[in-house]
Each structure stands twice: as C-alpha cells, then as structure tokens.
Design a protein around this motif. Structure first.
Motif, mmCIF file in Angstrom:
data_model
loop_
_atom_site.group_PDB
_atom_site.id
_atom_site.type_symbol
_atom_site.label_atom_id
_atom_site.label_comp_id
_atom_site.label_asym_id
_atom_site.label_seq_id
_atom_site.Cartn_x
_atom_site.Cartn_y
_atom_site.Cartn_z
ATOM 1 N N GLN A 38 3.376 -15.047 -6.935
ATOM 2 C CA GLN A 38 3.697 -16.427 -6.618
ATOM 3 C C GLN A 38 3.827 -17.220 -7.910
ATOM 4 O O GLN A 38 2.851 -17.373 -8.651
ATOM 5 C CB GLN A 38 2.626 -17.052 -5.726
ATOM 6 C CG GLN A 38 2.956 -18.459 -5.252
ATOM 7 C CD GLN A 38 1.873 -19.038 -4.363
ATOM 8 O OE1 GLN A 38 0.694 -18.708 -4.509
ATOM 9 N NE2 GLN A 38 2.259 -19.895 -3.428
ATOM 10 N N ILE A 93 -1.274 -12.017 -5.624
ATOM 11 C CA ILE A 93 -2.113 -12.056 -4.421
ATOM 12 C C ILE A 93 -1.943 -10.758 -3.649
ATOM 13 O O ILE A 93 -0.819 -10.291 -3.441
ATOM 14 C CB ILE A 93 -1.721 -13.238 -3.503
ATOM 15 C CG1 ILE A 93 -1.823 -14.566 -4.250
ATOM 16 C CG2 ILE A 93 -2.589 -13.266 -2.253
ATOM 17 C CD1 ILE A 93 -1.323 -15.748 -3.440
ATOM 18 N N TYR B 36 -0.576 -21.565 7.098
ATOM 19 C CA TYR B 36 -1.663 -21.234 6.182
ATOM 20 C C TYR B 36 -1.988 -22.446 5.320
ATOM 21 O O TYR B 36 -1.120 -23.247 4.986
ATOM 22 C CB TYR B 36 -1.273 -20.095 5.236
ATOM 23 C CG TYR B 36 -1.247 -18.715 5.839
ATOM 24 C CD1 TYR B 36 -0.111 -18.225 6.470
ATOM 25 C CD2 TYR B 36 -2.363 -17.884 5.755
ATOM 26 C CE1 TYR B 36 -0.081 -16.948 7.009
ATOM 27 C CE2 TYR B 36 -2.344 -16.600 6.293
ATOM 28 C CZ TYR B 36 -1.188 -16.143 6.908
ATOM 29 O OH TYR B 36 -1.170 -14.878 7.432
ATOM 30 N N LYS B 37 -3.244 -22.518 4.919
ATOM 31 C CA LYS B 37 -3.676 -23.488 3.926
ATOM 32 C C LYS B 37 -4.001 -22.725 2.650
ATOM 33 O O LYS B 37 -4.752 -21.751 2.681
ATOM 34 C CB LYS B 37 -4.922 -24.246 4.408
ATOM 35 C CG LYS B 37 -5.459 -25.241 3.388
ATOM 36 C CD LYS B 37 -6.769 -25.864 3.873
ATOM 37 C CE LYS B 37 -7.311 -26.842 2.839
ATOM 38 N NZ LYS B 37 -8.656 -27.354 3.204
ATOM 39 N N GLN B 38 -3.403 -23.158 1.543
ATOM 40 C CA GLN B 38 -3.674 -22.506 0.269
ATOM 41 C C GLN B 38 -4.194 -23.533 -0.723
ATOM 42 O O GLN B 38 -3.447 -24.402 -1.186
ATOM 43 C CB GLN B 38 -2.421 -21.824 -0.287
ATOM 44 C CG GLN B 38 -2.691 -21.039 -1.569
ATOM 45 C CD GLN B 38 -1.470 -20.327 -2.124
ATOM 46 O OE1 GLN B 38 -0.335 -20.690 -1.816
ATOM 47 N NE2 GLN B 38 -1.688 -19.316 -2.939
ATOM 48 N N ARG B 42 -6.045 -20.275 -5.135
ATOM 49 C CA ARG B 42 -6.691 -19.426 -4.134
ATOM 50 C C ARG B 42 -5.643 -18.767 -3.254
ATOM 51 O O ARG B 42 -4.470 -19.158 -3.247
ATOM 52 C CB ARG B 42 -7.639 -20.249 -3.247
ATOM 53 C CG ARG B 42 -8.655 -21.062 -4.009
ATOM 54 C CD ARG B 42 -9.682 -20.182 -4.685
ATOM 55 N NE ARG B 42 -10.499 -19.462 -3.715
ATOM 56 C CZ ARG B 42 -11.405 -18.547 -4.056
ATOM 57 N NH1 ARG B 42 -11.582 -18.228 -5.312
ATOM 58 N NH2 ARG B 42 -12.117 -17.945 -3.135
ATOM 59 N N GLY B 43 -6.060 -17.764 -2.494
ATOM 60 C CA GLY B 43 -5.147 -17.132 -1.560
ATOM 61 C C GLY B 43 -5.002 -17.939 -0.277
ATOM 62 O O GLY B 43 -5.829 -18.799 0.014
ATOM 63 N N PRO B 44 -3.953 -17.688 0.489
ATOM 64 C CA PRO B 44 -3.731 -18.424 1.753
ATOM 65 C C PRO B 44 -4.778 -18.064 2.805
ATOM 66 O O PRO B 44 -5.199 -16.917 2.910
ATOM 67 C CB PRO B 44 -2.344 -17.955 2.198
ATOM 68 C CG PRO B 44 -1.750 -17.259 1.028
ATOM 69 C CD PRO B 44 -2.886 -16.726 0.221
#
Lengths: 115, 113
Positions: A38, A93, B36-38, B42-44
């Motif tokens: 990403q 990720i 999703y909340k990211q 951080r990861g989703p």
C-alpha cells in the motif's frame, strides 16, 4: 480470536540489502496467506497469494525473484524483499485466511523504508 | 475491469457530528461488500460485511447500506468520536473462481474536537 501479527512493524534499511517480513496467524491455521502493498493514499494492491507448502502465485507486474514468499507452515509466511531500493519503500500488509473466502484477516502491516 | 470508487477522498467533521461515506463499484459477479477501518500505520479491520440480499447492516455507531441494483454502498457514522479518525475502505469481493477482492482507495476521515 483471528489475530494476525507481523514482524517487524517498521524497518529501515540501506539500498541493496534484503529485508524479511514475517506474518503469523496467532490463533488459527491459515490455509492461504496474502501479501499486499500500500502506497500513501492508495488502495491495497495484492502482490501474491500463497498456500502452505506450495509456491506463491504472483500478481501481474510483481517480480517473484525480488519478492520471495515462503509459506512453510500453516501459521507462518515470510516475505523477503531482495536487493531493496528506495522505490520499494511502502506499507506491506499480510492477511491470512482460515477457511472460506470470507474468513480473511489482516495483519497490522510493516512500514519499510529503504534509504 | 473491476473497480471500486469511494467518495469523498477526505472529510473533516466536528466531534459528535454524523457523516456518510460513499462507495460505487463495478465488480462482477458480486459476492459481498465490506467496509474496513484502517488506522494510520495499521492494517484494515472489518466493520461490516454485506451480501447481495442485505440492504442495511449496523455495527454500533456504524451503519452500512447496500443497493445492489445501482451498485452503491454507504457507511454512516453516527455521533462521531475522535477515535473515528481513520481511513475507511470499501472492499468488494467477486464471486469468480478466484474470489478476488477489489479495494477502494479509501476515504480519510478526520474528526476534530
């Protein structure tokens, strides 16, 4: 439940070196693991899909010799960025899937900075 | 080509206010849609998942809607809190043999005091 961890969370390396990122499913066995990249203000881009014990399937445009993926067990997958360059700097990720397609959980990500 | 478009790209709201985020998709064949909340760095984390037959689904202060005919979804956040500041990503799963995910670029929400 369904926790996925990544290590390290941040890494800074010099250009030309190799970096290994680990992805672990802590409380379940992951039949499939995915690696995403990403860039800032961009969506997650799938790099490769790996199934335990078999070779990873890479997305078009992703160099398999540069991004080495090993999925040696049902709880661990590693991504090695070989001969890293500044353009490889990104947020990596992983996600792990335990069963059906909707049982996919994301790790917290690893910020790679290549100087 | 499967695509997911989100709007707005970014949004600033005052704490306590409501907001609605939009997602339009052209993924086919459709399987499901997730929000999703990211958090930054951080990861989703999944908020909601909706299938073809579902119109509305709530998760606390988050309410997602889906119109499968117009291929639109929205995420409504009620009584926003500072901790809601994050990127909200719409992800659509295709019901193809590979069950691929198509990610939107996300809406960056900033809740200010």
């Amino acid at each position: 439940g369904a926790v996925v961890s990544q290590h390290p969370s941040r890494v800074i390396c010099k250009s030309g070196t190799s970096v290994k990122i680990e992805c672990r499913s802590l409380d379940f066995q992951a039949t499939t693991m995915f690696w995403y990249r990403q860039f800032p203000k961009q969506s997650l881009m799938l790099m490769a899909t790996s199934n335990e014990g078999s070779k990873a399937t890479y997305e078009q445009g992703v160099e398999k010799d540069k991004f080495l993926i090993n999925h040696a067990s049902l709880t661990l997958s590693t991504l090695t960025v070989t001969s890293a360059h500044p353009e490889d700097s990104s947020f990596y990720i992983c996600s792990a899937r335990t069963g059906g397609p909707d049982t996919q959980y994301f790790g917290p990500g690893t910020r790679l900075t290549v100087l | 080509k499967n695509q997911v478009e989100q709007s707005p790209q970014s949004l600033i709201i005052l704490e306590g206010k409501n907001c609605t985020l939009q997602c339009n998709y052209t993924v086919s064949p459709f399987s499901n849609l997730r929000w999703y909340k990211q958090d930054t760095g951080r990861g989703p984390v999944s908020l909601t998942i909706m299938t073809f037959s579902e119109n509305t689904k709530s998760n606390g202060r988050y309410t997602a809607t889906l119109d499968a005919d117009t291929k639109q979804s929205s995420l409504h956040i009620t009584a926003s809190q500072l901790s809601d500041s994050a990127s909200y990503i719409c992800v659509v799963r295709s019901n193809s043999g590979y069950s691929t995910l198509t990610f939107g670029k996300g809406t960056m929400l900033l809740v200010s005091p």
